[in-house]
Structures are given as structure tokens and as C-alpha cells.
Design an enzyme around this catalytic site. Structure first.
Site, PDB file in Angstrom:
ATOM      1  N   HIS A 122     -34.464 -15.797  -3.275  1.00  0.00           N
ATOM      2  CA  HIS A 122     -35.888 -15.941  -3.631  1.00  0.00           C
ATOM      3  C   HIS A 122     -36.542 -17.164  -2.972  1.00  0.00           C
ATOM      4  O   HIS A 122     -37.766 -17.300  -3.031  1.00  0.00           O
ATOM      5  CB  HIS A 122     -36.071 -16.053  -5.145  1.00  0.00           C
ATOM      6  N   ASP A 159     -28.819  -7.082  -4.477  1.00  0.00           N
ATOM      7  CA  ASP A 159     -29.212  -7.702  -5.748  1.00  0.00           C
ATOM      8  C   ASP A 159     -30.355  -6.867  -6.349  1.00  0.00           C
ATOM      9  O   ASP A 159     -31.146  -6.277  -5.616  1.00  0.00           O
ATOM     10  CB  ASP A 159     -29.687  -9.133  -5.483  1.00  0.00           C
ATOM     11  N   HIS A 161     -33.018  -7.709  -7.735  1.00  0.00           N
ATOM     12  CA  HIS A 161     -34.356  -8.261  -7.470  1.00  0.00           C
ATOM     13  C   HIS A 161     -34.650  -8.214  -5.971  1.00  0.00           C
ATOM     14  O   HIS A 161     -33.733  -8.329  -5.152  1.00  0.00           O
ATOM     15  CB  HIS A 161     -34.447  -9.701  -7.964  1.00  0.00           C
ATOM     16  N   ASP A 246     -26.441  -7.847 -10.444  1.00  0.00           N
ATOM     17  CA  ASP A 246     -27.319  -7.647 -11.601  1.00  0.00           C
ATOM     18  C   ASP A 246     -27.917  -6.236 -11.660  1.00  0.00           C
ATOM     19  O   ASP A 246     -28.716  -5.950 -12.550  1.00  0.00           O
ATOM     20  CB  ASP A 246     -28.419  -8.723 -11.655  1.00  0.00           C
TER      21      ASP A 246
END
Ligand SMILES: [Zn+2]
Length: 335
Positions: A122, A159, A161, A246
Site C-alpha cells: 500500500h 493479497d 487488498h 488474507d
């Protein structure tokens, strides 16, 4: 596999109620204890110059001073203590180690996996966000290009996200291909199909915003029909995996339905892809917040390189994912 790991990464203390805790690395190491063929390497820290190949100098200095002053909350999600600065440089250095040792070494049982934290995907060019300060996979990709004879690097981010930071850093670059599979609507809200890169990087960003509930069959179909043909066409000299865990069905912060076996299926698919394009592969840890399933997921990647055959999913791809795949393939001229 060979795992990059430094105890310094445990010292990045995020407080008692934060999901991104040092216990994540402890759980992974505990899970690997019983496994055959696990080796550890304590990598060198990244230099500020290496970090500055993908981040703004003023931002890096701001982070250094923030930590030197004792840290605190950078934003409501993203927190640091004094020791976090060293942890960040170790985490980035570990990712660099993974990339360079993949390029220099034997693959198979020596395939590298960097177990650094804080995570990185991120972190954008000039800001920290989403638990991330330094874009570890970005530093690793740039190191491969700058310090080894690699013309093109592909990054696959599974991931749950969107890897917005990695996308931000390489959005206009023709020599780094970035593919992200993520849960639609989850943090940070970016990663639409239409985001495909710009300028010289037009076509080198591939986003697959999956509907909540996507399972191993859906992920395998996205790999087979979108990620793999696009990476094959790009023909990288190195494949880096932003490996978060995740999207597992038991992860507490997503609604995806990947099984533990699913990580073996995806790992095996990427290994086959790398054989076809004759590129080495390296894994770099991102998120994953269910300690048991995080440990199981990393162990599953390891076991796949240690000779275990994955059990292929037998379900059909779901109708909405099939429709999404048509959009992604059209956006990337894969038909
Ligand atoms: Zn994540």
C-alpha cells in the site's frame, strides 16, 4: 524454500489491538518448524538509496524523523515506533535479497520467500498507508532491474487488498508489469479493471476486482485466463509475488473463500508460468491476519516447492467471475 527473516522485524510494535502484529511472523516460523527443508537467511538492511529508487527522498526523510522522534500514528491504520525504521529497512532488504537470490541461485527447493514486516504494497511513492511505509516488492523489482541483467519484472499480487502502492510506483513504466487480484470494495477502494497503466506503461497494470466470496476455482480461472497469458506476453526476467494470505476463507478481515489448498494451487500455477517464460520466482510477504491460516498458507507455498502436488479444484468458475474475466481480457486484448 529459503526464508528471509530478521528478528528486527519483530520490533515494529503496532500496539495491542492492531491486526498487523509481530505474532504474524512468530506464527509463520512456528508453522514452518515441523516442515522439511526450511532454511533461514538474515538479510542485510536496504540502504536509503535503494528505498529512494521507488520513493520520494523527502518522504523517506520524513519517515526516518517520525520514527526517530518515537513514532506514533501516521494515520489511523498506520503506526510506528522508534524501532520501526530499522524494521522497514530490514523488510525492504529482505525483499531485495529474495529478488537477487532468485536471480542468482537455483530454483525449486531454494526458492526465496521474504518474511518481512511492515508489509509494503500500500505504500505509494510519497506516502505511507494501510500498515505500509516502504514498498518492499517495489524496491525488490527496481533492484533486480538496476543491479542485475533483468529488462522486465512482473509482480503478481494475490493479497486480498489492491496493491495500490505498487501500482502507483510503476503505473507509467513499461518494464514492470503489475497484476492484482483483490476483493472489490475493500480497502483502499482502487484497482478497477479500467486501471491499466498510462503513457509508456499503458497495458502493464492488470486489475481483477473479484466479488466477495470468490473461491479457489475462481482464483485459478483468473490465473489461467488473465494473469498467466498477460505475464507470458510480457515475458519477464523475474516474477515477484506479493504474497498476502488474507483472501483465505478464515481470515478475519475479508469475505473471500480461498482454501489453504488454494495457495498450493496458485503457487503451482505461478511455478508453471515461470517455467514457460524461463524466469525465476520470489515471494514477498504482504498481509494475512488469521494467525493459523497465515502460517498454513506460507507452509503450503513452501510444501509446493518441496515436492507436494496440489489438489486441483473441481468446481466451475462462478458466473459473475466469468463475466469479470471477459471484461479483464477485453481490457488487455487477450482475446
Ligand atoms: Zn491485505
Amino acid at each position: 524454500m529459503k526464508f528471509g527473516y530478521s528478528p528486527r522485524c519483530l520490533e515494529h510494535d503496532t500496539g495491542p489491538r492492531h491486526p498487523e502484529t509481530p505474532d504474524r511472523l512468530r506464527a509463520i516460523r512456528e508453522g514452518l518448524k515441523r516442515k522439511h527443508g526450511v532454511e533461514y537467511v538474515d538479510p542485510d538492511a536496504a540502504t536509503v538509496d535503494a528505498v529512494a529508487t521507488v520513493h520520494e527522498r523527502d518522504y523517506i526523510e520524513e519517515v526516518r524523523e517520525f520514527c526517530a522522534d518515537g513514532g506514533g500514528d501516521w494515520d489511523p491504520d498506520t503506526t510506528a515506533v522508534e524501532e520501526s525504521w530499522d524494521a522497514m529497512l530490514k523488510s525492504a532488504g529482505s525483499a531485495q535479497w529474495a529478488a537477487t537470490s532468485a536471480l542468482d541461485g537455483e530454483q525449486g527447493r531454494n526458492t526465496p520467500f521474504s518474511l518481512g514486516r511492515p508489509p509494503g504494497h500500500h505504500a505509494v511513492y510519497d506516502d505511507a498507508m494501510g500498515f505500509c511505509f516502504v514498498n518492499n516488492v517495489g524496491v525488490a523489482a527496481q533492484t533486480a532491474i538496476d543491479e542485475r541483467d533483468v529488462d522486465r519484472v512482473a509482480i503478481v499480487d494475490w493479497d486480498v487488498h489492491h496493491g495500490n502502492g505498487t501500482q502507483d510506483i510503476f503505473y507509467d513504466r513499461e518494464d514492470v508489469f503489475f497484476a492484482s487480484l483483490h476483493e472489490d470494495g475493500l480497502y483502499p477502494g482502487t484497482g478497477e479493471v479500467e486501471e491499466t497503466g498510462e503513457g509508456a506503461g499503458d497495458g502493464t497494470t492488470l486489475n481483477v476486482p473479484l466479488p466477495a466470496g470468490a473461491d479457489t476455482s475462481d482464483y485459478a480461472a483468473v490465473f489461467e485466463r488473465a494473469v498467466e497469458p498477460a505475464v507470458e506476453r510480457f515475458d519477464p526476467g523475474l516474477l515477484l509475488v506479493s504474497a498476502g494470505f488474507d483472501a483465505h476463507r478464515h481470515d478475519p478481515i475479508s469475505r473471500m473463500r480461498l482454501s489453504t489448498e488454494g495457495y498450493a494451487v496458485l503457487t503451482d500455477r505461478l511455478r508453471g508460468l515461470c517455467e514457460r517464460v524461463d524466469a525465476p520466482i520470489a515471494f514477498i510477504l504482504e498481509g494475512g491476519y488469521g494467525l493459523d491460516v497465515l502460517a498454513d498458507g506460507v507452509a503450503m507455498v513452501h510444501e509446493t516447492f518441496d515436492g507436494r502436488d496440489p489438489i486441483e479444484p473441481d468446481d466451475e468458475v462462478s458466473a459473475d467471475v466469468a463475466d469479470l474475466l471477459d471484461e479483464v481480457r477485453a481490457a488487455h486484448d487477450l482475446d
